[in-house]
Write an enzyme that holds these catalytic residues in place. Structure first.
Site, PDB file in Angstrom:
ATOM      1  N   ASP A 158     -12.630   9.749  25.065  1.00 50.77           N
ATOM      2  CA  ASP A 158     -13.834   9.289  25.772  1.00 50.77           C
ATOM      3  C   ASP A 158     -13.794   7.772  25.945  1.00 50.77           C
ATOM      4  O   ASP A 158     -14.145   7.246  26.999  1.00 50.77           O
ATOM      5  CB  ASP A 158     -15.087   9.703  24.988  1.00 50.77           C
ATOM      6  CG  ASP A 158     -15.085  11.197  24.700  1.00 50.77           C
ATOM      7  OD1 ASP A 158     -14.983  11.971  25.658  1.00 50.77           O
ATOM      8  OD2 ASP A 158     -15.143  11.586  23.522  1.00 50.77           O
ATOM      9  N   HIS A 186     -18.424  14.124  20.396  1.00 55.15           N
ATOM     10  CA  HIS A 186     -17.530  14.387  21.532  1.00 55.15           C
ATOM     11  C   HIS A 186     -18.084  15.644  22.204  1.00 55.15           C
ATOM     12  O   HIS A 186     -17.626  16.751  21.981  1.00 55.15           O
ATOM     13  CB  HIS A 186     -16.086  14.608  21.075  1.00 55.15           C
ATOM     14  CG  HIS A 186     -15.217  15.123  22.194  1.00 55.15           C
ATOM     15  ND1 HIS A 186     -14.845  14.343  23.255  1.00 55.15           N
ATOM     16  CD2 HIS A 186     -14.693  16.352  22.431  1.00 55.15           C
ATOM     17  CE1 HIS A 186     -14.116  15.074  24.097  1.00 55.15           C
ATOM     18  NE2 HIS A 186     -14.012  16.293  23.620  1.00 55.15           N
TER      19      HIS A 186
HETATM   20  P1  NAX Z   1      -4.433  25.500  23.737  1.00 50.56           P
HETATM   21  O1  NAX Z   1      -5.256  26.738  23.800  1.00 50.56           O
HETATM   22  O2  NAX Z   1      -3.369  25.249  24.747  1.00 50.56           O
HETATM   23  O3  NAX Z   1      -3.736  25.385  22.309  1.00 50.56           O
HETATM   24  C1  NAX Z   1      -4.401  25.640  21.132  1.00 50.56           C
HETATM   25  C2  NAX Z   1      -3.377  26.166  20.158  1.00 50.56           C
HETATM   26  O4  NAX Z   1      -4.031  26.340  18.913  1.00 50.56           O
HETATM   27  C3  NAX Z   1      -2.781  27.522  20.566  1.00 50.56           C
HETATM   28  O5  NAX Z   1      -1.373  27.429  20.565  1.00 50.56           O
HETATM   29  C4  NAX Z   1      -3.301  28.470  19.485  1.00 50.56           C
HETATM   30  O6  NAX Z   1      -2.362  29.483  19.171  1.00 50.56           O
HETATM   31  C5  NAX Z   1      -3.497  27.500  18.327  1.00 50.56           C
HETATM   32  N1  NAX Z   1      -4.428  27.981  17.311  1.00 50.56           N
HETATM   33  C6  NAX Z   1      -5.552  28.732  17.456  1.00 50.56           C
HETATM   34  N2  NAX Z   1      -6.081  29.016  16.270  1.00 50.56           N
HETATM   35  C7  NAX Z   1      -5.312  28.411  15.346  1.00 50.56           C
HETATM   36  C8  NAX Z   1      -5.337  28.362  13.942  1.00 50.56           C
HETATM   37  N3  NAX Z   1      -6.281  28.985  13.241  1.00 50.56           N
HETATM   38  N4  NAX Z   1      -4.381  27.637  13.308  1.00 50.56           N
HETATM   39  C9  NAX Z   1      -3.408  27.014  14.000  1.00 50.56           C
HETATM   40  N5  NAX Z   1      -3.315  27.061  15.331  1.00 50.56           N
HETATM   41  C10 NAX Z   1      -4.258  27.743  16.000  1.00 50.56           C
HETATM   42  O7  NAX Z   1      -5.489  24.290  23.706  1.00 50.56           O
HETATM   43  P2  NAX Z   1      -5.229  22.736  23.920  1.00 50.56           P
HETATM   44  O8  NAX Z   1      -5.375  22.429  25.363  1.00 50.56           O
HETATM   45  O9  NAX Z   1      -3.998  22.333  23.220  1.00 50.56           O
HETATM   46  O10 NAX Z   1      -6.530  22.146  23.201  1.00 50.56           O
HETATM   47  C11 NAX Z   1      -6.657  22.214  21.801  1.00 50.56           C
HETATM   48  C12 NAX Z   1      -8.056  21.833  21.388  1.00 50.56           C
HETATM   49  O11 NAX Z   1      -8.341  20.475  21.748  1.00 50.56           O
HETATM   50  C13 NAX Z   1      -9.174  22.663  22.041  1.00 50.56           C
HETATM   51  O12 NAX Z   1     -10.138  22.982  21.061  1.00 50.56           O
HETATM   52  C14 NAX Z   1      -9.779  21.688  23.028  1.00 50.56           C
HETATM   53  O13 NAX Z   1     -11.126  22.005  23.313  1.00 50.56           O
HETATM   54  C15 NAX Z   1      -9.641  20.388  22.283  1.00 50.56           C
HETATM   55  N6  NAX Z   1      -9.762  19.163  23.060  1.00 50.56           N
HETATM   56  C16 NAX Z   1     -10.356  18.110  22.457  1.00 50.56           C
HETATM   57  C17 NAX Z   1     -10.479  16.894  23.090  1.00 50.56           C
HETATM   58  C18 NAX Z   1     -11.132  15.734  22.404  1.00 50.56           C
HETATM   59  O14 NAX Z   1     -11.292  14.700  23.055  1.00 50.56           O
HETATM   60  N7  NAX Z   1     -11.535  15.798  21.139  1.00 50.56           N
HETATM   61  C19 NAX Z   1     -10.029  16.706  24.496  1.00 50.56           C
HETATM   62  C20 NAX Z   1      -9.010  17.730  24.912  1.00 50.56           C
HETATM   63  C21 NAX Z   1      -9.256  19.116  24.427  1.00 50.56           C
HETATM   64  O15 NAX Z   1     -10.218  19.698  25.251  1.00 50.56           O
END
Ligand code: NAX
Length: 325
Positions: A158, A186
């Site tokens: 952000d 966030h």
């Molecule tokens: P993806 O869905 O591409 O990847 C997430 C990964 O986490 C997957 O490979 C899944 O298998 C794995 N996963 C799920 N449960 C798990 C667990 N219990 N233990 C270990 N791994 C697990 O999402 P991606 O685009 O990489 O985003 C990841 C996270 O970042 C999401 O929650 C998203 O909302 C968040 N974000 C946060 C941002 C921020 O500014 N704080 C911005 C970007 C993003 O939106």
């Protein structure tokens, strides 16, 4: 050359992981003289995809990469870890409310918090997986052996988005903008405090129309994630990974004289925020310790914005109160 540090990353086979791991391994985060051992956590069905990512990491032949371990067990992935990126979580499905997301992802962070008790005594944690502030709160409560101040959540994306908007409007590059603090969650209520931001030392509020700052800048920053999904068909990944690198690099190296960084950290009650909420403040960092910037004055508009984001975070905390035992 320093001794290698253990860096744990969860959700390592996901979109953000794919951008993040290569930046960590190349030395962008902890420096070009700091070798790393990556300890990667995924859910069992994603371990196969993670194998492919590991092959690519190996094929990049990074001299600083001194080892890679993968696991679907948090106790293994966090064992001895010094730097931890909690990225993995379930994405928000169609029609899912934010409150549903809090409930869905909360239990992931109780388990991972417990696993973090096995981390190194100097561990530092950033939560990226959403809702990141409240997930960090849950992990912190589940890891009683780790000092609370080691748990942070990421609002650096952000901050970077806000800097980019201001620089673009002023015809400057991002390096001209300083003191851009993000306050609170966030989430939709996050407040990008343009009142204290500066461009080459001059307050941006003196350089830009208030109407643009209120009516264009603030909504653009807070809706940027949605705009990227609309354009790309996928959520921000490389910019999110870059912000996670910035967050941990700042914690590792410190802030420059006079500069701030935005980090969501456990509140000690600063600026009237309820104690214990993981709240984003502008901070300075020195010798691996962050300090909330104190003494900033807020007018009525900012106070209203800060009150709204406190409210949103308090509601999220209430929704997961059973996980904070
Ligand atoms: P993806 O869905 O591409 O990847 C997430 C990964 O986490 C997957 O490979 C899944 O298998 C794995 N996963 C799920 N449960 C798990 C667990 N219990 N233990 C270990 N791994 C697990 O999402 P991606 O685009 O990489 O985003 C990841 C996270 O970042 C999401 O929650 C998203 O909302 C968040 N974000 C946060 C941002 C921020 O500014 N704080 C911005 C970007 C993003 O939106």
């Amino acid at each position: 050359m320093n001794a290698p540090i253990k860096v744990a990353v969860t959700g390592a086979a996901g979109n953000i992981g794919y951008a993040l791991l290569f930046r960590i391994a190349s030395g962008d985060c902890f420096g070009k003289d700091q070798p790393v051992i990556l300890q990667l956590l995924e859910i069992t069905p994603a371990l196969k995809a993670l194998e492919g990512v590991v092959m690519e990491l190996n094929d990049a032949a990074f001299p600083l990469l001194h080892g890679i371990e993968t696991s679907d067990d948090a106790n293994v992935a966090f064992d001895g870890a010094q730097q931890v990126f909690l990225v993995g979580s379930k994405p928000r499905g169609p029609g899912m409310l934010r409150s549903d997301l809090v409930r869905t992802n909360g239990p992931i962070f109780t388990g991972q918090g417990r696993g973090l008790n096995r981390a190194a005594s100097d561990v530092r944690v950033v939560v990226v997986g959403n809702p990141c502030n409240t997930n960090a709160l849950i992990a912190m409560h589940s890891a009683p052996d780790i000092p609370n101040d080691r748990f942070t959540a990421m609002t650096r994306l952000d901050q970077n988005r806000a800097i980019s908007q201001l620089a673009g409007k002023l015809g400057k590059t991002a390096g001209s903008i300083t003191n851009m603090g993000i306050w609170g969650n966030h989430g939709p209520s996050m407040f990008a405090d343009y009142f204290h931001a500066r461009c080459d030392g001059t307050p941006v509020a003196e350089l830009l129309e208030e109407s643009w700052l209120k009516e264009t800048f603030l909504p653009t920053v807070s809706k940027r994630g949605k705009a990227i999904i609309n354009a790309r068909g996928k959520s921000s990944a490389a910019s999110a990974a870059s912000a996670a690198i910035d967050h941990m690099a700042t914690w590792w190296n410190g802030t420059a004289e006079g500069e701030w960084a935005s980090m969501a950290v456990p509140s000690k009650g600063e600026y009237g925020v309820p104690e214990g909420l993981i709240f984003s403040y502008p901070v300075t960092v020195k010798d691996g310790e962050y300090t909330v910037v104190e003494g900033l004055e807020h007018g009525a508009f900012s106070q209203e914005k800060i009150a709204a984001t406190i409210q949103e975070l308090s509601e999220e905390r209430e929704a997961v109160s059973d996980l904070l035992g």
